[in-house]
Write a protein that holds these residues in place. Structure first.
Motif, PDB file in Angstrom:
ATOM      1  N   GLN A  21       6.142  20.567 -43.278  1.00  0.00           N
ATOM      2  CA  GLN A  21       5.486  19.474 -42.552  1.00  0.00           C
ATOM      3  C   GLN A  21       6.518  18.736 -41.706  1.00  0.00           C
ATOM      4  O   GLN A  21       7.581  18.359 -42.199  1.00  0.00           O
ATOM      5  CB  GLN A  21       4.846  18.517 -43.555  1.00  0.00           C
ATOM      6  N   LEU A  23       8.021  15.741 -40.388  1.00  0.00           N
ATOM      7  CA  LEU A  23       8.007  14.315 -40.708  1.00  0.00           C
ATOM      8  C   LEU A  23       8.756  13.493 -39.675  1.00  0.00           C
ATOM      9  O   LEU A  23       8.650  12.274 -39.657  1.00  0.00           O
ATOM     10  CB  LEU A  23       8.598  14.078 -42.099  1.00  0.00           C
ATOM     11  N   ASP A  44       7.705   9.769 -39.802  1.00  0.00           N
ATOM     12  CA  ASP A  44       6.769   9.417 -40.863  1.00  0.00           C
ATOM     13  C   ASP A  44       7.240   8.162 -41.602  1.00  0.00           C
ATOM     14  O   ASP A  44       8.440   7.964 -41.801  1.00  0.00           O
ATOM     15  CB  ASP A  44       6.671  10.596 -41.846  1.00  0.00           C
ATOM     16  N   GLU A  45       6.280   7.354 -42.020  1.00  0.00           N
ATOM     17  CA  GLU A  45       6.601   6.101 -42.715  1.00  0.00           C
ATOM     18  C   GLU A  45       7.486   6.319 -43.936  1.00  0.00           C
ATOM     19  O   GLU A  45       8.317   5.475 -44.267  1.00  0.00           O
ATOM     20  CB  GLU A  45       5.307   5.392 -43.148  1.00  0.00           C
ATOM     21  N   SER A  46       7.330   7.449 -44.604  1.00  0.00           N
ATOM     22  CA  SER A  46       8.116   7.719 -45.813  1.00  0.00           C
ATOM     23  C   SER A  46       9.611   7.837 -45.518  1.00  0.00           C
ATOM     24  O   SER A  46      10.433   7.745 -46.431  1.00  0.00           O
ATOM     25  CB  SER A  46       7.624   8.999 -46.495  1.00  0.00           C
ATOM     26  N   LEU A  47       9.969   8.041 -44.249  1.00  0.00           N
ATOM     27  CA  LEU A  47      11.379   8.203 -43.866  1.00  0.00           C
ATOM     28  C   LEU A  47      11.911   7.025 -43.056  1.00  0.00           C
ATOM     29  O   LEU A  47      13.059   7.071 -42.599  1.00  0.00           O
ATOM     30  CB  LEU A  47      11.552   9.488 -43.056  1.00  0.00           C
ATOM     31  N   GLN A  48      11.103   5.994 -42.875  1.00  0.00           N
ATOM     32  CA  GLN A  48      11.541   4.843 -42.090  1.00  0.00           C
ATOM     33  C   GLN A  48      12.838   4.277 -42.663  1.00  0.00           C
ATOM     34  O   GLN A  48      13.013   4.187 -43.870  1.00  0.00           O
ATOM     35  CB  GLN A  48      10.459   3.749 -42.097  1.00  0.00           C
ATOM     36  N   GLN A  50      15.817   5.569 -42.512  1.00  0.00           N
ATOM     37  CA  GLN A  50      16.791   6.575 -42.957  1.00  0.00           C
ATOM     38  C   GLN A  50      17.552   7.217 -41.803  1.00  0.00           C
ATOM     39  O   GLN A  50      18.314   8.155 -41.999  1.00  0.00           O
ATOM     40  CB  GLN A  50      16.098   7.653 -43.794  1.00  0.00           C
TER      41      GLN A  50
END
Length: 93
Positions: A21, A23, A44-48, A50
């Motif tokens: 996927q 991201l 993706d928000e999950s990696l904001q 980083q």
């Protein structure tokens, strides 16, 4: 973190993929033989927070340097990165 690239000589993208996927994604278009235009960046928000967006821009700068290209950063994020990082001025159009 491995940034990958796909390019079909008209358009391309740099992306960060996890389990198949995308991201992190930054898209660009070729403008003639010597220029690319970065038009979109999303993470993706999950990696904001980083640094994925910065890594995508860095990959485009490396690509531009290797291929003697200039970059026009139309995407607001990419444009902001270029303004912050004067070491990228050599490839900015």
């Amino acid at each position: 973190m491995k940034i990958q690239q796909q390019d079909n000589d008209k358009k391309g993208e740099f992306f960060y993929e996890v389990d198949g996927q995308k991201l992190g994604l930054m898209t660009y278009s070729h403008a003639g033989e010597d220029k690319i235009i970065i038009d979109h960046t999303e993470v993706d928000e999950s990696l904001q927070g980083q640094g994925v967006g910065y890594k995508l821009v860095e990959a485009s700068v490396d690509y531009a340097r290797e291929n003697n290209l200039k970059i026009m950063p139309l995407c607001p994020f990419a444009n902001a990165v270029f303004k912050k990082r004067s070491e990228y001025n050599d490839v900015r159009f």
